[in-house]
Design an enzyme around this catalytic site. Structure first.
Site, mmCIF file in Angstrom:
data_model
loop_
_atom_site.group_PDB
_atom_site.id
_atom_site.type_symbol
_atom_site.label_atom_id
_atom_site.label_comp_id
_atom_site.label_asym_id
_atom_site.label_seq_id
_atom_site.Cartn_x
_atom_site.Cartn_y
_atom_site.Cartn_z
ATOM 1 N N ASP A 60 0.850 -1.181 0.000
ATOM 2 C CA ASP A 60 0.000 0.000 0.000
ATOM 3 C C ASP A 60 0.895 1.244 0.000
ATOM 4 O OD1 ASP A 60 -2.217 1.790 0.411
ATOM 5 O OD2 ASP A 60 -3.304 0.171 1.402
ATOM 6 N N ASP A 102 -5.889 3.246 -7.076
ATOM 7 C CA ASP A 102 -6.817 3.574 -5.998
ATOM 8 C C ASP A 102 -7.186 5.053 -6.093
ATOM 9 O OD1 ASP A 102 -8.282 3.367 -3.679
ATOM 10 O OD2 ASP A 102 -6.555 3.223 -2.334
ATOM 11 N N GLU A 159 -11.724 8.121 -8.127
ATOM 12 C CA GLU A 159 -13.082 8.592 -8.443
ATOM 13 C C GLU A 159 -13.084 9.923 -9.216
ATOM 14 O OE1 GLU A 159 -12.866 5.561 -5.752
ATOM 15 O OE2 GLU A 159 -12.108 7.556 -5.291
ATOM 16 N N ASP A 187 -12.965 -0.312 0.683
ATOM 17 C CA ASP A 187 -12.489 -0.319 2.071
ATOM 18 C C ASP A 187 -13.555 -0.851 3.020
ATOM 19 O OD1 ASP A 187 -10.178 0.742 1.091
ATOM 20 O OD2 ASP A 187 -10.652 2.804 1.623
ATOM 21 N N HIS A 227 -6.311 -8.243 2.634
ATOM 22 C CA HIS A 227 -5.746 -6.899 2.789
ATOM 23 C C HIS A 227 -6.333 -6.240 4.026
ATOM 24 C CE1 HIS A 227 -4.236 -2.948 1.975
ATOM 25 N NE2 HIS A 227 -5.398 -2.446 1.574
ATOM 26 N N ARG A 285 -10.290 0.853 -8.258
ATOM 27 C CA ARG A 285 -11.408 1.080 -7.336
ATOM 28 C C ARG A 285 -12.615 1.664 -8.064
ATOM 29 N NH1 ARG A 285 -10.712 4.287 -1.690
ATOM 30 N NH2 ARG A 285 -10.940 6.168 -2.985
#
Length: 969
Positions: free
Chosen positions: A439, A553, A556, A651, A709, A635
């Site tokens: 990450d 990630d 958006e 998440d 994860h 994502r």
């Protein structure tokens, strides 16, 4: 293979008349067929296209049987000149209906009677604004009905207080003409609607693209509007034998779509007015049943509730929570009709969308930009609907074989050495693992394309070690590029600024937001120049850390400063006349300004496309850097993204309910054409328990994409962190997954080639069994492997539904002959129930600790005989990583059959990879009598037979590249 059931059943159109005061349906439920009959379809008059229109007296004629007539009186002119045209129109499956003008019986009604006469389930919301308490005065100012109900004033659940009357003004269909592919019409609104910049004239385009696909687009007839830049197939000719028929209402304008075989009405848009303003587009339809799926991304049951619920599609960074708009936008639904047929509807629109569901059953699409661009897919079974949808959006990419192995990650390893220690511990316990991930803590200051020179100084050596052991490395990237470094010290920002590839403000300056590294700029992936900049950054980093896959990630895109550090403009892009029910009540909540400028358009139009565009750029870069199939996990997603990436469900939390929610999430994304999907196994945030993590590892072993994860500052949850009992259970279920990798890989080949689902809801295979329609605690791999996980704490058994037929225990071969019933099964902590459907043949392999090791091991073929003692299966095999192996013919494909006590393997296509593999074991489930002898290619061979009717033939050593037969007598 799929033994699809295609029986179709009819369903009456639910359209109320403008006369009478009877009520149909209960207060909140769907209207029954009997009640619906009291709300007869509006009286229509069919008109052939391109001929003189009838007189007013003609239009007033009533049809005495209560059904739309096939033809009305035709003039002598029509009989003499238009006969050939009539035949052509009828053959095309198209008719045109003119709505009968308001009758005298309605003219005598008072406004209250007119409003009260509308059944509650058919009351379409006239005042959907979320931030307004709707009063009688506000409602009636829009020309709508206002009737109070039990829910509190201003409540957004339940029957709307403010709804459209039957005679609310809408568009009129003024003309309709034939085209080479279908029809084109002109719509005109005579009375302004209540949103600004109402568009008076619209163009209707209808294309009969295939016999099972209809394309309908409504847009401004005079000015161009934004349309999604998605590559879609262009029809070359008009469908010759469509399974649907399309009818039109002239005034008010509406569409009526029927399935020819059953006469079921699939769409009927006459039930509420069409509104088409610059920033508010709305169209409603009744639905033929309540069995509705899709419309992501949301956290809810797989089968949607139609009890006055609203689903919003606007990509948002938020942990998955019920009723919130989440990371992706998928304006596609699948609906099961009564009788087992299915159809799907796709709205190709990337603006903020709201879908209102109500128990009529009915649905309303609302969007704040673009056009109404619909594709309708007629199936007729659900598997075919999804294939037809992907024929428009594109079939998913074939993943690398290693991408189907087990992946391990956490935020908070802290150092590369600690990451390395986990990898070594997994090897020490011989627990399968294909990829290690990191990450954002591997980065220096959370900046992309860097790694911490102190804490992660050994990262290049770790990756080298992974590669030596046949393993792979995947790292995270966020789109936010740090903008605060001294000039000349951070090439990604300096070079991006020089090339002008960042998203800009309305003033043309780089928009600055805030994400993990602090102040950031955002790459504009709608700009082709950004692709080259992205590639060069990745190439430079790959030279230092030779990663194998990428995890994108926060795309958006997420922005911790709503809009930007300077806020957003006061204009109507950032403050539109209507804001859908988005979390935060603003389009800029936790993302960039809607008014931000990008190369292709404003962010208002492109927001929902950001993840797709980044995924496309990332997959392209990986192909150029590695020359192999890319693995990208994103994502944020949008239709067609399966061509470039997989998806993880975000998440989540370490809670039992989150484990359950993952099942409908995985099933939904298989509908959306993104089969490489999974949730964070054991949960991302919070602290897991040993029981929860064990059960979740068992479920996660059957996610198409399997990754454990979790977050920082929580207890470790990798398999080696638990007790020997739990660790062993986790290891065993991963070994089961690895044994099934040949089967799973073949399912992905079918997804890539034909658009099949990988994780599949039960009703796809049993569309006649209504019980399966609501099942989302079980699922299938393909058509034949049933997975029944434990999703509750403190239990040692599980109840699963078995559709009609014979099902075999995957591990033992013992059979269950179900009449369509729920069965209670033992489920100790070290066991997940798997069952093989009768008639299937599964290719499995002796599992290794990596997919690379497994891929060289001998095969075991499992044949589960049907009640007529037959079975079928297949295997796709290649090198697991090269690009376009099927397209280039560099693969092997085998078909397995059992009939009349003979198992045959037929090689339909071969390459060198198959020569390295042998078939060592054949297990046949459901052999009713013990054979006296078994022959392999005509030579007698030893075998074993158990009392549970399992025949096993071992030590075969048959080369996979050669066909063979095994007979038992």
């Amino acid at each position: 293979m799929f033994r699809k059931r295609r029986e179709e059943a009819g369903f009456s159109a639910l359209v109320y008349t403008r006369k009478g005061r009877e009520r149909a349906g209960d207060k909140h439920g769907p209207i029954s067929a009997k009640a619906a009959s009291t709300w007869k379809m509006k009286s229509y008059q069919k008109l052939p296209t391109d001929i003189p229109q009838p007189t007013e007296s003609d239009a007033e004629e009533e049809n005495t049987d209560g059904k739309p007539p096939c033809l009305r009186k035709l003039s002598t002119w029509w009989l003499g000149v238009g006969l050939l045209m009539m035949v052509a129109v009828l053959l095309s499956g198209v008719t045109m209906w003119m709505l009968r003008q308001a009758s005298g019986s309605q003219r005598g009604q008072t406004p209250l009677e007119k409003c009260s006469a509308v059944p509650e389930p058919l009351r379409f919301d006239c005042y959907p604004e979320r931030n307004t308490v709707v009063t009688k005065e506000l409602c009636e100012s829009r020309g709508c009905c206002f009737i109070e109900h039990d829910q509190p004033l201003g409540s957004r659940s339940g029957v709307p207080w403010c709804f459209y009357p039957p005679d609310f003004p809408s568009y009129t269909l003024e003309s309709l003409n034939q085209t080479e592919l279908g029809m084109v019409g002109l719509l005109r609104r005579k009375v302004k609607a209540y949103y600004p910049r109402d568009i008076e004239r619209l163009q209707l385009s209808v294309e009969f693209e295939t016999d099972t696909r209809l394309h309908i687009k409504i847009t401004d007839s005079t000015s161009p509007r934004f349309e999604v830049p998605l590559e879609v197939p262009q029809a070359k000719k008009r469908a010759e034998n469509p399974v649907y028929s399309l009818e039109f209402s002239k005034e008010p304008f509406g569409l009526l779509l029927r399935r020819r075989a059953s006469d079921a009405v699939l769409l009927n848009t006459t039930v509420a007015p069409l509104i088409f303003a610059d920033q508010f587009l709305q169209i409603s339809t009744v639905l033929p049943s309540k069995f509705l799926y899709g419309l992501g991304e949301h956290r809810n049951s797989f089968l949607h509730s139609l009890n006055w619920s609203t689903l919003t599609l606007w990509a948002r960074d938020v942990p998955p929570t019920e009723s919130y708009n989440l990371y992706g936008a998928h304006p596609f639904y699948l609906l099961m009709e009564e009788g087992g047929a299915a159809h799907g509807v796709f709205l190709l629109n990337s603006n903020a969308i709201e879908v209102a569901l109500q128990p009529a059953p009915a649905l309303t699409w609302r969007t704040i930009g673009g056009v109404l661009d619909f594709y309708i897919f007629l199936g007729p079974d659900p598997n075919m609907v999804i294939q037809q949808y992907q024929q428009v959006t594109g079939f998913p990419a074939m993943p690398p074989f290693w991408g189907l192995g087990f992946h391990l990650c956490r935020w908070g390893y802290g150092t590369s050495n600690e990451t390395w220690q986990i990898v070594k511990a997994m090897r020490n316990y011989q627990i399968p693992q294909d990829a290690q991930w990191n990450d954002i803590d591997y980065m220096e200051g959370y900046r992309d394309f860097t790694f911490d020179p102190e804490k992660f100084d050994t990262l290049p050596q770790l990756v080298e070690d992974l590669h030596k052991h046949g393993q792979h490395y995947v790292m995270i990237l966020d789109p936010g590029i740090s903008s605060t470094n001294p000039p000349g010290s951070y090439w990604p920002y300096d070079e991006g600024s020089r090339r002008g590839i960042f998203i800009n403000t309305t003033q043309g300056q780089t928009l600055i937001g805030q994400v993990w590294p602090g102040l950031t700029a955002f790459p504009d992936f709608s700009n082709p120049d950004t692709y080259q900049w992205w590639l060069e950054n990745l190439n430079r980093f790959h030279a230092r850390v030779p990663f194998d896959g990428l995890w994108i990630d926060m795309n958006e895109p997420s922005d911790f400063k709503d809009g930007s550090v300077d806020g957003c403009s006061p204009g109507e892009l950032d403050n539109p006349p209507y804001v859908p029910a988005v979390l935060g009540e603003s389009l800029s909540a936790k993302t960039v300004c809607a008014s931000a400028k990008q190369r292709a358009s404003v962010h208002y139009n492109l927001h929902n496309l950001y993840g797709l565009m980044e995924a496309k750029a990332t997959a392209s870069a990986l192909i150029q850097i590695r020359g192999k199939r890319p693995l990208v996990i994103s994502r944020s997603t949008f239709p067609s993204q399966g061509r470039y990436s997989g998806h993880w469900l975000g998440d989540n939390r370490s809670k039992w309910k989150d484990m359950y929610w993952s099942v409908p999430g995985v099933l939904s994304f298989n509908l959306f054409g993104i089969p490489l999907v999974g949730a964070d196994i054991c949960g991302f945030s919070g602290t897991t328990s040993e029981e929860l993590c064990t059960r979740w590892m068992q479920l996660g072993a059957f996610y198409p994409f399997a990754r454990n994860h979790n977050t920082q500052n929580e207890k470790a949850q990798d398999p080696v962190a638990f007790s020997p009992v739990a660790r062993t259970a986790m290891k065993e279920v991963l070994l089961t997954r690895y044994a099934l990798l040949p089967f799973l890989y073949t399912l992905f080949h079918r997804a890539h080639l034909q658009g099949h689902t990988v994780a599949r809801p039960l009703f796809f295979e049993f569309p006649q069994d209504v019980i399966t329609y609501s099942i989302d605690k079980q699922f299938l791999w393909g058509w034949s492997l049933l997975v029944t996980p434990v999703l509750e704490p403190g239990v040692d058994s599980v109840i699963g539904y078995f559709p009609r037929g014979v099902w075999y225990d995957y591990y033992t071969g013992s059979s269950v002959n179900s009449s369509g019933e729920s069965l209670k099964m033992a489920a100790p902590l070290d066991h997940i129930n798997l069952h093989v459907r009768e008639g299937a043949i599964l290719p499995t392999q002796k599992p290794g600790n990596t997919s690379w090791v497994s891929s060289g091991n001998p095969l075991r073929l499992i044949a589960a005989l049907s009640q007529n003692a037959s079975a079928w299966g297949d295997l796709f095999w290649d090198d697991g990583e090269s690009l376009d192996t099927f397209e280039r013919g560099d693969y092997s494909y085998l078909v397995f059959n059992v009939t009349q006590n003979v198992f045959t393997s037929t090689v339909l296509h071969a390459n060198v990879e198959a020569t390295y593999i042998t078939v060592d074991v054949l297990s046949v489930y459901g052999v009713r009598e013990k054979p006296s002898r078994v022959t392999v290619n005509g030579k007698e061979n030893p075998f074993s037979y158990l009392d549970n009717q399992v025949l096993t033939v071992s030590d075969l050593h048959l080369n996979l590249s050669q066909g063979f037969s095994i007979r038992w007598l």
